[in-house]
Design a protein around this motif. Structure first.
Motif, short mmCIF file in Angstrom:
data_model
loop_
_atom_site.label_atom_id
_atom_site.label_comp_id
_atom_site.label_asym_id
_atom_site.label_seq_id
_atom_site.Cartn_x
_atom_site.Cartn_y
_atom_site.Cartn_z
N LEU A 260 47.06 30.02 -40.63
CA LEU A 260 48.34 30.33 -41.28
C LEU A 260 48.10 31.20 -42.50
N LEU B 28 50.08 33.33 -45.63
CA LEU B 28 51.33 33.42 -46.35
C LEU B 28 51.77 34.88 -46.47
N ASN C 164 52.37 25.97 -59.25
CA ASN C 164 52.32 26.90 -58.14
C ASN C 164 52.33 26.08 -56.87
N GLU C 165 53.39 26.21 -56.09
CA GLU C 165 53.51 25.35 -54.92
C GLU C 165 52.88 25.95 -53.68
N LYS C 166 52.23 27.09 -53.80
CA LYS C 166 51.63 27.72 -52.63
C LYS C 166 50.44 26.92 -52.13
N LEU C 167 50.32 26.86 -50.82
CA LEU C 167 49.19 26.22 -50.17
C LEU C 167 48.30 27.27 -49.51
N SER D 297 48.55 13.24 -47.20
CA SER D 297 48.37 13.96 -48.44
C SER D 297 47.48 13.12 -49.34
N ASN E 20 54.77 18.62 -53.52
CA ASN E 20 54.36 19.90 -52.94
C ASN E 20 54.13 19.84 -51.44
N GLN F 119 54.94 20.64 -47.79
CA GLN F 119 55.69 21.67 -47.10
C GLN F 119 56.10 21.19 -45.73
N TYR G 260 45.71 13.16 -53.52
CA TYR G 260 45.76 13.86 -54.79
C TYR G 260 44.64 13.47 -55.75
N ASN H 163 60.06 30.63 -55.07
CA ASN H 163 60.01 29.35 -55.78
C ASN H 163 61.40 28.79 -56.06
N TYR I 175 58.93 29.47 -47.84
CA TYR I 175 57.75 30.28 -47.52
C TYR I 175 57.89 30.88 -46.13
N ARG J 134 46.35 22.99 -52.49
CA ARG J 134 47.15 23.64 -53.53
C ARG J 134 46.30 23.72 -54.78
N PHE K 223 46.11 18.37 -48.26
CA PHE K 223 46.99 17.94 -47.18
C PHE K 223 46.29 18.13 -45.84
N PHE L 86 45.68 27.45 -46.37
CA PHE L 86 45.33 26.70 -45.18
C PHE L 86 43.97 27.12 -44.64
N TYR M 276 55.13 32.24 -43.20
CA TYR M 276 53.75 32.39 -42.75
C TYR M 276 53.73 33.10 -41.39
#
Lengths: 112, 112
Positions: free
Chosen positions: A43, A45, B97-100, B49, A99, A101, B51, A50, A33, B92, B34, B102, A35
């Motif tokens: 932050l 993106l 989809n691993e995008k976060l 983290s 996941n 980062q 979940y 991927n 990624y 997330r 996170f 923030f 940012y």
């Protein structure tokens, strides 16, 4: 030491110039990624990947391009820099399992 | 409405007290949460983290998640001056989809 390496650490760039920010990771992470971090905006993106060979647009992709020729490298290019691209740029990668980062040390870019 | 919201602070806490940092998110489908710590001029580093609903403890840090209320918090017990930093909440949203996303961060200052 395993991790993410970004270069340069800082750069002053004239508007209109082309600039490539480098990012290399040695953790064999599939996802990477880019940012930008600006005061008060957090932050954001720019682009992501991927896996090697694929890229996608993030929240603020305009004026930036990326490539992912292999697993380790994910360069970010500013084709024609503008002052609004003055920011701190962070590269990150994630392990895909939880996941999480991990971030590089960042590049501080000033466009004048 | 921002997708991930945090109080920007600054939050001042006496040394030895409990610091409580809060984060709300808008996407009910969010799966992973996170907390990152960022010292001034440095890159974000993961500290917690979480979940699933409930509490997760790691040393002096406790993360709390309430998906029904779309709320995640971080408690820091026995706060130390070295805890002074900006704390970023990241979320997330979707499987695969691993995008976060923030939040803009909360600046915490521990007063000796």
């Amino acid at each position: 030491i395993a991790g993410i390496t970004q270069a340069p650490t800082s750069q002053i760039l004239a508007a209109g110039r082309r600039m490539t920010l480098r990012c290399t990771q040695d953790m064999r992470h599939n996802a990477m990624y880019w940012y930008r971090q600006d005061l008060g905006l957090g932050l954001r993106l720019i682009h992501y990947s991927n896996t090697a060979g694929t890229t996608g647009k993030g929240e603020v992709p305009d004026g930036y391009s990326v490539s992912r020729a292999n697993t380790d490298d994910f360069p970010l290019t500013l084709a024609s820099a503008v002052p609004s691209q003055t920011s701190v740029y962070f590269c990150a990668s994630s392990d895909g399992s939880k996941n999480i980062q991990y971030f590089g040390a960042g590049t501080r870019l000033s466009v004048l | 409405q921002k997708e991930v919201e945090q109080n920007s602070g600054p939050l001042s806490v006496p040394e030895g007290a409990i610091a409580s940092l809060n984060c709300t998110y808008s996407d009910r489908g969010s799966q992973s949460f996170f907390w990152y710590r960022q010292y001034s001029g440095k890159s974000p580093e993961l500290i917690m983290s979480i979940y699933s609903n409930g509490d997760k403890e790691d040393g002096r840090f406790t993360a709390q998640l309430n998906k029904a209320s779309q709320y995640v918090s971080l408690l820091i017990r026995d706060s130390q001056p070295s805890d002074s930093a900006t704390y970023l909440c990241a979320v997330r949203s979707n499987f695969g989809n691993e995008k976060l996303t923030f939040g803009t961060g909360t600046r915490l200052t521990i007063i000796p």
